[in-house]
Scaffold this active site. Structure first.
Site, PDB file in Angstrom:
ATOM      1  N   HIS A 168      34.001  42.267  37.187  1.00  0.00           N
ATOM      2  CA  HIS A 168      34.867  41.232  36.896  1.00  0.00           C
ATOM      3  C   HIS A 168      34.231  39.979  37.890  1.00  0.00           C
ATOM      4  CE1 HIS A 168      38.336  38.520  37.303  1.00  0.00           C
ATOM      5  NE2 HIS A 168      39.065  39.222  36.341  1.00  0.00           N
ATOM      6  N   GLU A 204      35.250  36.830  29.707  1.00  0.00           N
ATOM      7  CA  GLU A 204      36.329  36.567  30.388  1.00  0.00           C
ATOM      8  C   GLU A 204      35.441  35.246  30.772  1.00  0.00           C
ATOM      9  OE1 GLU A 204      39.579  38.983  31.930  1.00  0.00           O
ATOM     10  OE2 GLU A 204      38.106  38.910  33.435  1.00  0.00           O
ATOM     11  N   GLY A 219      43.181  32.814  34.962  1.00  0.00           N
ATOM     12  CA  GLY A 219      44.127  32.449  35.946  1.00  0.00           C
ATOM     13  C   GLY A 219      44.663  30.907  36.297  1.00  0.00           C
ATOM     14  N   GLY A 225      45.594  39.023  33.438  1.00  0.00           N
ATOM     15  CA  GLY A 225      45.809  39.222  34.652  1.00  0.00           C
ATOM     16  C   GLY A 225      47.150  38.823  35.079  1.00  0.00           C
TER      17      GLY A 225
HETATM   18  C1  PEP Z   1      41.784  38.156  34.860  1.00  0.00           C
HETATM   19  O1  PEP Z   1      41.988  38.186  36.016  1.00  0.00           O
HETATM   20  O2  PEP Z   1      41.025  39.042  34.365  1.00  0.00           O
HETATM   21  C2  PEP Z   1      42.395  37.278  34.040  1.00  0.00           C
HETATM   22  C3  PEP Z   1      42.303  37.365  32.791  1.00  0.00           C
HETATM   23  O3  PEP Z   1      43.370  36.835  34.423  1.00  0.00           O
HETATM   24  P1  PEP Z   1      44.755  35.737  33.683  1.00  0.00           P
HETATM   25  O4  PEP Z   1      45.166  36.784  32.446  1.00  0.00           O
HETATM   26  O5  PEP Z   1      45.588  35.496  34.881  1.00  0.00           O
HETATM   27  O6  PEP Z   1      43.974  34.609  33.447  1.00  0.00           O
END
Ligand code: PEP
Length: 237
Positions: A108, A163, A169, A221
């Site tokens: 991550h 991501e 976030g 997340g």
């Molecule tokens: C994550 O932490 O991998 C993530 C996708 O978070 P969020 O959905 O809060 O953006």
């Protein structure tokens, strides 16, 4: 109870990444509330995975089993030093965790950054996890990290979560079309993968992502912590 899907299947993956949330009461409440809508969970095309912190792992796994819910359990990382043949007090070995989990998130962007992980560290974690029988979800921030995986690992087979850090976030999700273009490029590099999108996914934007031809699900997340928000995502997908 939980059947491991083949990567070639057309299933969509919905991964709840709990990070450091998941006190006992929160974990029990989440499972209870998810179980109140079994028909939503019973969609055979959806693979639902929850990745709580280690403290809540066994508790959630047991509750899910007791309630017979089609939810798989994953972990958020494994320790890299363990399989170098040395003892390592405090470390979490893939072999041990594979008793309690089916999936593992690796690399991550927060973990890469905060633990100063190299691409080789990520590959080492993938190898150790797969050797232990875990299904790996490797997070990449850009196509180059997928290229590194190919270069150092070879033909990786498993899940990739694309991501973009600017979307994690922040409430600023990538556009589904942009995410799809990146997913397509990742698949050109690593054809035996399912590519997920992650970053500010919610019940409103989910459809746009899962409608894309190359996106096989999402990693969530914030909106995964509260069962009602996560169920919205499943419902609107
Ligand atoms: C994550 O932490 O991998 C993530 C996708 O978070 P969020 O959905 O809060 O953006």
């Amino acid at each position: 109870m939980y059947n491991i899907p083949h990567m070639s299947s057309s299933k969509e993956f919905y991964v709840a990444n709990w990070k450091q949330s998941g006190k006992r009461g929160e974990a029990l409440k989440w499972v209870l509330e998810m179980g109140q809508e079994k028909n939503l969970l019973a969609d055979m095309n959806k693979v639902i995975i929850v990745c709580p912190p280690l403290k809540a792992l066994d508790l959630m796994e047991q509750e899910i089993l007791i309630k017979q819910l089609p939810i798989a359990v994953g972990i958020q990382d494994i320790d890299v030093k363990i399989f170098e043949g040395e003892k390592n007090t405090g470390a979490q070995s893939p072999a041990l965790l594979a008793n309690s989990a089916t999936y593992v998130i690796i690399g991550h962007s927060e973990t890469r950054r905060n633990n100063k992980l190299t691409d080789q560290d990520v590959v080492n974690k993938v190898k150790a996890s797969q050797d232990a029988g875990l299904i790996t979800i490797v997070c990449v921030e850009e196509v180059n990290q997928a290229k590194k995986l190919k270069e150092l690992f070879g033909n990786y087979s498993g899940i990739i979560a694309y991501e973009p850090p600017s979307a994690i976030g922040t409430g600023n999700a990538a556009s589904p079309q942009d995410a799809n273009r990146v997913a397509m490029k990742i698949k050109e590099v690593l054809p035996s993968t399912v590519v997920l999108y992650g970053g500010s996914v919610d019940g409103k934007n989910i459809k746009g992502f899962v409608q894309q031809s190359e996106i096989g699900g999402v990693l969530v997340g914030n909106k995964s912590l509260d069962a009602s928000f996560f169920k919205d995502i499943l419902r609107n997908a």
